[in-house]
Design a protein around this motif. Structure first.
Motif, PDB file in Angstrom:
ATOM      1  N   GLU A 191      92.998  33.990 -69.213  1.00  0.00           N
ATOM      2  CA  GLU A 191      92.336  33.320 -68.110  1.00  0.00           C
ATOM      3  C   GLU A 191      93.218  32.201 -67.571  1.00  0.00           C
ATOM      4  O   GLU A 191      93.898  31.519 -68.310  1.00  0.00           O
ATOM      5  CB  GLU A 191      91.011  32.708 -68.576  1.00  0.00           C
ATOM      6  N   VAL A 192      93.165  32.037 -66.263  1.00  0.00           N
ATOM      7  CA  VAL A 192      93.871  30.937 -65.627  1.00  0.00           C
ATOM      8  C   VAL A 192      92.935  29.740 -65.597  1.00  0.00           C
ATOM      9  O   VAL A 192      91.783  29.856 -65.170  1.00  0.00           O
ATOM     10  CB  VAL A 192      94.308  31.330 -64.197  1.00  0.00           C
ATOM     11  N   PHE A 193      93.426  28.610 -66.063  1.00  0.00           N
ATOM     12  CA  PHE A 193      92.605  27.401 -66.089  1.00  0.00           C
ATOM     13  C   PHE A 193      92.520  26.821 -64.679  1.00  0.00           C
ATOM     14  O   PHE A 193      93.523  26.647 -63.997  1.00  0.00           O
ATOM     15  CB  PHE A 193      93.195  26.367 -67.049  1.00  0.00           C
ATOM     16  N   VAL A 194      91.310  26.529 -64.244  1.00  0.00           N
ATOM     17  CA  VAL A 194      91.081  25.913 -62.942  1.00  0.00           C
ATOM     18  C   VAL A 194      90.490  24.533 -63.184  1.00  0.00           C
ATOM     19  O   VAL A 194      89.465  24.404 -63.856  1.00  0.00           O
ATOM     20  CB  VAL A 194      90.105  26.765 -62.087  1.00  0.00           C
ATOM     21  N   ASP A 195      91.152  23.524 -62.649  1.00  0.00           N
ATOM     22  CA  ASP A 195      90.624  22.162 -62.758  1.00  0.00           C
ATOM     23  C   ASP A 195      89.665  21.961 -61.585  1.00  0.00           C
ATOM     24  O   ASP A 195      90.086  21.790 -60.436  1.00  0.00           O
ATOM     25  CB  ASP A 195      91.747  21.137 -62.726  1.00  0.00           C
ATOM     26  N   HIS A 196      88.386  22.007 -61.882  1.00  0.00           N
ATOM     27  CA  HIS A 196      87.365  21.951 -60.843  1.00  0.00           C
ATOM     28  C   HIS A 196      87.353  20.616 -60.101  1.00  0.00           C
ATOM     29  O   HIS A 196      86.966  20.569 -58.932  1.00  0.00           O
ATOM     30  CB  HIS A 196      85.987  22.264 -61.439  1.00  0.00           C
ATOM     31  N   TYR A 197      87.764  19.559 -60.772  1.00  0.00           N
ATOM     32  CA  TYR A 197      87.838  18.261 -60.101  1.00  0.00           C
ATOM     33  C   TYR A 197      88.896  18.303 -58.990  1.00  0.00           C
ATOM     34  O   TYR A 197      88.677  17.795 -57.890  1.00  0.00           O
ATOM     35  CB  TYR A 197      88.165  17.147 -61.107  1.00  0.00           C
ATOM     36  N   GLU A 255      90.617  12.204 -67.501  1.00  0.00           N
ATOM     37  CA  GLU A 255      89.591  11.271 -67.970  1.00  0.00           C
ATOM     38  C   GLU A 255      88.934  10.532 -66.808  1.00  0.00           C
ATOM     39  O   GLU A 255      87.761  10.203 -66.858  1.00  0.00           O
ATOM     40  CB  GLU A 255      90.213  10.289 -68.957  1.00  0.00           C
ATOM     41  N   GLU A 256      89.692  10.321 -65.747  1.00  0.00           N
ATOM     42  CA  GLU A 256      89.142   9.659 -64.569  1.00  0.00           C
ATOM     43  C   GLU A 256      88.122  10.565 -63.871  1.00  0.00           C
ATOM     44  O   GLU A 256      87.082  10.112 -63.401  1.00  0.00           O
ATOM     45  CB  GLU A 256      90.281   9.308 -63.600  1.00  0.00           C
ATOM     46  N   GLY A 257      88.411  11.867 -63.824  1.00  0.00           N
ATOM     47  CA  GLY A 257      87.501  12.825 -63.213  1.00  0.00           C
ATOM     48  C   GLY A 257      86.203  12.956 -63.995  1.00  0.00           C
ATOM     49  O   GLY A 257      85.134  13.135 -63.415  1.00  0.00           O
ATOM     50  N   ILE A 258      86.306  12.876 -65.310  1.00  0.00           N
ATOM     51  CA  ILE A 258      85.127  12.995 -66.167  1.00  0.00           C
ATOM     52  C   ILE A 258      84.125  11.877 -65.877  1.00  0.00           C
ATOM     53  O   ILE A 258      82.918  12.055 -65.978  1.00  0.00           O
ATOM     54  CB  ILE A 258      85.549  13.009 -67.660  1.00  0.00           C
ATOM     55  N   LYS A 259      84.633  10.719 -65.460  1.00  0.00           N
ATOM     56  CA  LYS A 259      83.772   9.568 -65.173  1.00  0.00           C
ATOM     57  C   LYS A 259      83.137   9.639 -63.780  1.00  0.00           C
ATOM     58  O   LYS A 259      82.334   8.782 -63.428  1.00  0.00           O
ATOM     59  CB  LYS A 259      84.591   8.277 -65.281  1.00  0.00           C
ATOM     60  N   THR A 260      83.484  10.651 -63.004  1.00  0.00           N
ATOM     61  CA  THR A 260      82.969  10.775 -61.640  1.00  0.00           C
ATOM     62  C   THR A 260      81.463  11.040 -61.653  1.00  0.00           C
ATOM     63  O   THR A 260      80.969  11.847 -62.442  1.00  0.00           O
ATOM     64  CB  THR A 260      83.683  11.946 -60.915  1.00  0.00           C
ATOM     65  N   SER A 261      80.745  10.369 -60.764  1.00  0.00           N
ATOM     66  CA  SER A 261      79.279  10.523 -60.708  1.00  0.00           C
ATOM     67  C   SER A 261      78.908  11.797 -59.941  1.00  0.00           C
ATOM     68  O   SER A 261      79.719  12.369 -59.223  1.00  0.00           O
ATOM     69  CB  SER A 261      78.654   9.316 -60.023  1.00  0.00           C
ATOM     70  N   ASP A 288      80.705  21.263 -70.934  1.00  0.00           N
ATOM     71  CA  ASP A 288      81.641  22.225 -71.536  1.00  0.00           C
ATOM     72  C   ASP A 288      83.015  22.142 -70.879  1.00  0.00           C
ATOM     73  O   ASP A 288      84.049  22.164 -71.550  1.00  0.00           O
ATOM     74  CB  ASP A 288      81.094  23.652 -71.420  1.00  0.00           C
ATOM     75  N   PHE A 289      83.003  22.073 -69.544  1.00  0.00           N
ATOM     76  CA  PHE A 289      84.281  21.977 -68.826  1.00  0.00           C
ATOM     77  C   PHE A 289      85.019  20.693 -69.196  1.00  0.00           C
ATOM     78  O   PHE A 289      86.226  20.712 -69.439  1.00  0.00           O
ATOM     79  CB  PHE A 289      84.064  22.040 -67.307  1.00  0.00           C
ATOM     80  N   ASP A 290      84.308  19.571 -69.244  1.00  0.00           N
ATOM     81  CA  ASP A 290      84.936  18.293 -69.592  1.00  0.00           C
ATOM     82  C   ASP A 290      85.537  18.327 -70.997  1.00  0.00           C
ATOM     83  O   ASP A 290      86.631  17.810 -71.223  1.00  0.00           O
ATOM     84  CB  ASP A 290      83.922  17.147 -69.479  1.00  0.00           C
ATOM     85  N   ALA A 291      84.814  18.949 -71.934  1.00  0.00           N
ATOM     86  CA  ALA A 291      85.338  19.061 -73.301  1.00  0.00           C
ATOM     87  C   ALA A 291      86.617  19.886 -73.308  1.00  0.00           C
ATOM     88  O   ALA A 291      87.612  19.523 -73.952  1.00  0.00           O
ATOM     89  CB  ALA A 291      84.288  19.687 -74.219  1.00  0.00           C
ATOM     90  N   ASP A 292      86.604  21.004 -72.576  1.00  0.00           N
ATOM     91  CA  ASP A 292      87.799  21.852 -72.478  1.00  0.00           C
ATOM     92  C   ASP A 292      88.947  21.094 -71.813  1.00  0.00           C
ATOM     93  O   ASP A 292      90.096  21.172 -72.247  1.00  0.00           O
ATOM     94  CB  ASP A 292      87.464  23.122 -71.695  1.00  0.00           C
ATOM     95  N   LEU A 293      88.627  20.351 -70.781  1.00  0.00           N
ATOM     96  CA  LEU A 293      89.648  19.569 -70.067  1.00  0.00           C
ATOM     97  C   LEU A 293      90.272  18.518 -70.981  1.00  0.00           C
ATOM     98  O   LEU A 293      91.502  18.351 -71.002  1.00  0.00           O
ATOM     99  CB  LEU A 293      89.026  18.903 -68.836  1.00  0.00           C
TER     100      LEU A 293
END
Length: 158
Positions: A2-8, A17-23, A71-76
């Motif tokens: 699978e190709v990893f896609v950064d959804h942020y 880590e900055e994206g994870i904090k996004t509201s 789940d995505f944040d943990a993987d990221l």
């Protein structure tokens, strides 16, 4: 694979880590802004417009759902840590390679100096041998001259 896609990043948000904090509000705002730009009706000249818009919707759906986002944040985070480990290994390898290179270059320089010293010693030895041979030749010529002189003196006295 699978190709990893950064959804942020797909939504135009900061990653990691900055994206994870996004509201959720920021995610929704980014989605709406991007959707207006990427909508196939607005970009008819772009053949990938449908795919780009579908990717945007998929990323938004994942980040909008609390469980999917967790789940995505943990993987990221795992990927970020793995990347840091790889970078540290690469940096350490680079440091080792740099030390090895410096050591090798120092040894090469040492060998060059030793070769120059040997060359100088050889030149001095050859000069010394040449001087000694010249000295012997000079002594022989004086000796011959003395012998020749003695013979001449003997011939003259007769």
């Amino acid at each position: 694979m699978e190709v990893f896609v950064d959804h942020y990043i797909v939504l135009g948000l900061p990653s990691g880590e900055e994206g994870i904090k996004t509201s959720e509000k920021e995610i929704t705002k980014a989605y709406r802004s991007k959707a207006l730009k990427l909508h196939p009706d607005k970009s008819r000249d772009n053949p990938d417009a449908v795919n780009d818009f579908q990717r945007l919707q998929s990323s938004y759906e994942i980040l909008k759902d609390e469980n999917s986002r967790r789940d995505f944040d943990a993987d990221l985070l795992i990927r970020i840590r793995q990347q840091k480990v790889k970078e540290n290994r690469r940096r350490k390898m680079s440091e080792r390679e740099e030390r090895s290179y410096r050591t090798t270059m120092a040894r090469v320089e040492e060998i060059k100096i030793m070769n120059m010293m040997h060359e100088r010693e050889e030149i001095d030895r050859v000069r010394m041998m040449s001087a000694m041979e010249e000295s012997k030749r000079m002594r022989r010529s004086y000796v011959l001259d003395d012998k020749t002189r003695a013979r001449l003196m003997n011939n003259l006295m007769r």
